[in-house]
Design an enzyme around this catalytic site. Structure first.
Site, PDB file in Angstrom:
ATOM      1  N   ASP A 194       4.204   0.907   2.450  1.00 37.82           N
ATOM      2  CA  ASP A 194       4.301   0.616   3.973  1.00 37.82           C
ATOM      3  C   ASP A 194       3.174   0.531   4.777  1.00 37.82           C
ATOM      4  O   ASP A 194       2.855  -0.238   5.450  1.00 37.82           O
ATOM      5  CB  ASP A 194       5.104   1.539   4.903  1.00 37.82           C
ATOM      6  N   TYR A 219      -8.465   2.727  -1.405  1.00 35.50           N
ATOM      7  CA  TYR A 219      -8.175   4.040  -1.953  1.00 35.50           C
ATOM      8  C   TYR A 219      -8.754   4.358  -3.111  1.00 35.50           C
ATOM      9  O   TYR A 219      -8.891   3.613  -3.917  1.00 35.50           O
ATOM     10  CB  TYR A 219      -6.659   4.147  -1.637  1.00 35.50           C
TER      11      TYR A 219
END
Length: 207
Positions: A57, A48
Protein backbone atom coordinates in the site's frame (compact mmCIF):
# COMPACT_ATOMS: atom_id res chain seq x y z
CA UNK A 1 -19.98 -3.89 -14.05
CA UNK A 2 -18.65 -4.81 -17.45
CA UNK A 3 -16.39 -7.87 -16.99
CA UNK A 4 -12.77 -6.66 -16.87
CA UNK A 5 -9.99 -8.09 -18.99
CA UNK A 6 -7.48 -7.75 -16.14
CA UNK A 7 -7.64 -7.18 -12.39
CA UNK A 8 -4.86 -5.58 -10.34
CA UNK A 9 -4.67 -5.26 -6.57
CA UNK A 10 -2.47 -5.00 -3.52
CA UNK A 11 -3.12 -6.29 -0.03
CA UNK A 12 -1.55 -5.82 3.40
CA UNK A 13 -4.45 -7.28 5.40
CA UNK A 14 -3.18 -10.85 5.34
CA UNK A 15 -3.50 -14.01 3.28
CA UNK A 16 -7.04 -14.80 4.47
CA UNK A 17 -8.35 -11.49 3.11
CA UNK A 18 -6.51 -12.01 -0.14
CA UNK A 19 -8.06 -15.45 -0.61
CA UNK A 20 -11.52 -14.10 0.16
CA UNK A 21 -11.15 -11.38 -2.47
CA UNK A 22 -9.96 -13.95 -5.02
CA UNK A 23 -13.05 -16.05 -4.28
CA UNK A 24 -15.36 -13.07 -4.71
CA UNK A 25 -13.79 -12.21 -8.06
CA UNK A 26 -14.32 -15.71 -9.47
CA UNK A 27 -17.57 -14.52 -11.07
CA UNK A 28 -15.43 -12.86 -13.77
CA UNK A 29 -13.10 -15.82 -14.32
CA UNK A 30 -10.13 -13.41 -14.43
CA UNK A 31 -7.01 -14.02 -12.37
CA UNK A 32 -6.08 -11.17 -10.05
CA UNK A 33 -2.60 -9.68 -10.48
CA UNK A 34 -1.48 -9.07 -6.89
CA UNK A 35 1.28 -6.47 -6.90
CA UNK A 36 4.04 -6.17 -4.31
CA UNK A 37 6.89 -3.70 -3.80
CA UNK A 38 9.72 -3.99 -6.36
CA UNK A 39 13.14 -2.37 -6.28
CA UNK A 40 11.95 0.21 -8.81
CA UNK A 41 9.03 0.93 -11.09
CA UNK A 42 6.71 3.61 -12.48
CA UNK A 43 9.29 6.34 -11.92
CA UNK A 44 10.00 5.48 -8.26
CA UNK A 45 13.15 3.89 -6.82
CA UNK A 46 12.55 1.87 -3.66
CA UNK A 47 15.15 2.87 -1.08
CA UNK A 48 14.05 0.39 1.59
CA UNK A 49 16.88 -1.82 2.91
CA UNK A 50 14.82 -4.82 1.76
CA UNK A 51 12.52 -3.44 -0.99
CA UNK A 52 10.08 -6.36 -0.91
CA UNK A 53 9.36 -5.69 2.76
CA UNK A 54 7.90 -2.27 2.05
CA UNK A 55 4.12 -2.51 2.40
CA UNK A 56 2.45 -2.73 -1.00
CA UNK A 57 0.00 0.00 0.00
CA UNK A 58 2.86 2.39 0.77
CA UNK A 59 4.51 1.56 -2.56
CA UNK A 60 1.31 2.20 -4.52
CA UNK A 61 0.76 5.50 -2.72
CA UNK A 62 4.32 6.59 -3.57
CA UNK A 63 3.74 5.73 -7.23
CA UNK A 64 0.45 7.63 -7.22
CA UNK A 65 2.14 10.63 -5.63
CA UNK A 66 4.94 10.52 -8.19
CA UNK A 67 2.43 10.80 -11.03
CA UNK A 68 0.94 13.91 -9.44
CA UNK A 69 4.35 15.48 -8.86
CA UNK A 70 5.41 14.85 -12.46
CA UNK A 71 2.27 16.62 -13.68
CA UNK A 72 3.63 19.85 -12.20
CA UNK A 73 5.68 22.31 -14.24
CA UNK A 74 8.51 21.93 -11.73
CA UNK A 75 8.64 18.62 -9.84
CA UNK A 76 9.19 18.84 -6.09
CA UNK A 77 10.00 16.41 -3.32
CA UNK A 78 6.90 14.67 -2.02
CA UNK A 79 5.75 13.75 1.46
CA UNK A 80 3.21 10.90 1.32
CA UNK A 81 1.07 10.57 4.45
CA UNK A 82 -1.44 7.75 4.95
CA UNK A 83 -3.68 8.05 8.01
CA UNK A 84 -5.50 4.84 8.87
CA UNK A 85 -5.14 2.11 11.49
CA UNK A 86 -1.44 2.97 11.33
CA UNK A 87 0.07 6.21 10.06
CA UNK A 88 2.91 6.22 7.55
CA UNK A 89 4.92 9.31 6.61
CA UNK A 90 7.08 8.60 3.56
CA UNK A 91 9.66 10.85 1.90
CA UNK A 92 10.44 10.93 -1.83
CA UNK A 93 12.96 13.26 -3.42
CA UNK A 94 12.59 15.28 -6.62
CA UNK A 95 14.03 12.43 -8.74
CA UNK A 96 11.53 9.87 -7.43
CA UNK A 97 13.83 8.16 -4.93
CA UNK A 98 11.94 6.84 -1.90
CA UNK A 99 14.22 7.78 0.99
CA UNK A 100 12.36 6.13 3.86
CA UNK A 101 9.58 6.94 6.26
CA UNK A 102 7.98 6.83 9.70
CA UNK A 103 5.37 4.37 10.95
CA UNK A 104 3.32 5.26 14.02
CA UNK A 105 -0.04 4.27 15.50
CA UNK A 106 -3.23 5.79 14.18
CA UNK A 107 -5.87 7.43 16.38
CA UNK A 108 -7.59 4.20 17.38
CA UNK A 109 -4.40 2.35 18.30
CA UNK A 110 -3.07 5.26 20.35
CA UNK A 111 -6.28 5.56 22.36
CA UNK A 112 -6.62 1.80 22.79
CA UNK A 113 -3.04 1.56 24.09
CA UNK A 114 -3.71 4.32 26.63
CA UNK A 115 -6.94 2.68 27.75
CA UNK A 116 -5.27 -0.74 28.16
CA UNK A 117 -2.07 0.49 29.76
CA UNK A 118 -3.37 3.13 32.16
CA UNK A 119 -5.49 2.13 35.14
CA UNK A 120 -8.98 3.62 35.13
CA UNK A 121 -8.51 5.69 31.95
CA UNK A 122 -11.47 5.52 29.60
CA UNK A 123 -11.46 7.04 26.16
CA UNK A 124 -14.64 8.92 25.23
CA UNK A 125 -14.60 11.11 22.14
CA UNK A 126 -13.17 14.54 22.77
CA UNK A 127 -12.50 17.74 20.87
CA UNK A 128 -9.18 18.97 19.49
CA UNK A 129 -7.94 21.95 21.46
CA UNK A 130 -4.71 23.91 21.77
CA UNK A 131 -5.03 23.80 25.55
CA UNK A 132 -7.18 20.80 26.51
CA UNK A 133 -8.79 21.18 29.93
CA UNK A 134 -10.40 17.76 30.29
CA UNK A 135 -9.20 14.19 29.75
CA UNK A 136 -11.27 13.47 26.65
CA UNK A 137 -9.99 16.55 24.86
CA UNK A 138 -6.44 15.88 26.08
CA UNK A 139 -6.47 12.38 24.57
CA UNK A 140 -7.95 13.43 21.23
CA UNK A 141 -5.68 16.46 20.95
CA UNK A 142 -2.60 14.48 21.97
CA UNK A 143 -3.15 11.87 19.26
CA UNK A 144 -3.86 14.48 16.61
CA UNK A 145 -0.82 16.63 17.35
CA UNK A 146 1.44 13.57 17.71
CA UNK A 147 0.65 12.64 14.11
CA UNK A 148 0.97 16.25 12.94
CA UNK A 149 4.33 16.55 14.69
CA UNK A 150 5.70 13.45 12.96
CA UNK A 151 4.64 14.82 9.56
CA UNK A 152 6.17 18.22 10.29
CA UNK A 153 9.43 16.61 11.40
CA UNK A 154 9.69 14.54 8.22
CA UNK A 155 8.87 17.61 6.15
CA UNK A 156 11.85 19.37 7.74
CA UNK A 157 14.13 16.38 7.10
CA UNK A 158 13.06 16.22 3.45
CA UNK A 159 13.33 19.97 2.84
CA UNK A 160 16.85 19.97 4.29
CA UNK A 161 17.87 16.91 2.25
CA UNK A 162 16.50 18.22 -1.06
CA UNK A 163 16.89 21.96 -0.63
CA UNK A 164 13.23 22.47 -1.53
CA UNK A 165 9.93 22.45 0.32
CA UNK A 166 8.08 19.18 -0.28
CA UNK A 167 4.55 18.80 -1.54
CA UNK A 168 2.50 16.98 1.09
CA UNK A 169 -0.10 14.49 -0.14
CA UNK A 170 -2.38 12.96 2.49
CA UNK A 171 -4.65 9.95 2.05
CA UNK A 172 -6.38 7.32 4.18
CA UNK A 173 -9.69 7.00 5.98
CA UNK A 174 -8.81 9.48 8.72
CA UNK A 175 -6.98 11.97 6.52
CA UNK A 176 -9.90 14.40 6.59
CA UNK A 177 -9.66 14.51 10.39
CA UNK A 178 -5.98 15.41 10.30
CA UNK A 179 -5.83 17.92 7.46
CA UNK A 180 -7.17 20.97 9.38
CA UNK A 181 -4.62 20.50 12.16
CA UNK A 182 -1.43 19.88 10.20
CA UNK A 183 0.06 23.35 10.58
CA UNK A 184 1.36 23.09 6.99
CA UNK A 185 -0.19 22.76 3.52
CA UNK A 186 -1.38 19.19 2.91
CA UNK A 187 -3.41 18.13 -0.12
CA UNK A 188 -6.07 15.52 0.64
CA UNK A 189 -6.18 12.78 -2.04
CA UNK A 190 -8.93 10.20 -1.66
CA UNK A 191 -7.57 7.40 -3.84
CA UNK A 192 -3.79 7.73 -3.92
CA UNK A 193 -3.23 3.96 -3.66
CA UNK A 194 -5.61 3.36 -6.58
CA UNK A 195 -3.79 6.06 -8.57
CA UNK A 196 -0.61 4.06 -8.10
CA UNK A 197 -2.27 0.78 -9.08
CA UNK A 198 -3.66 2.37 -12.25
CA UNK A 199 -0.28 3.84 -13.15
CA UNK A 200 1.43 0.45 -12.84
CA UNK A 201 -1.38 -1.36 -14.67
CA UNK A 202 -1.26 1.11 -17.57
CA UNK A 203 2.48 0.53 -17.96
CA UNK A 204 1.98 -3.23 -18.00
CA UNK A 205 -0.67 -2.84 -20.67
CA UNK A 206 1.53 -0.51 -22.70
CA UNK A 207 -0.84 2.44 -22.32
Amino acid sequence: LTPPSRVYGCVVAGEAVRRRVDEQLELWDVETNWLSSPARGAGVVNGYDHPARLGADRWMALVGARQRVLAQARPRPALVVMVGTAVTVDAMDTQGNFLGGFILPGFGLMLKALEMGTAGLKVPTGEISEFPSNTSDALTSGGTYAIAGAVQRMAKHLAKHCGAEPRCLMTGGAGWKMQPFMGMPCELVDNLIFDGLLAIASRRLGA
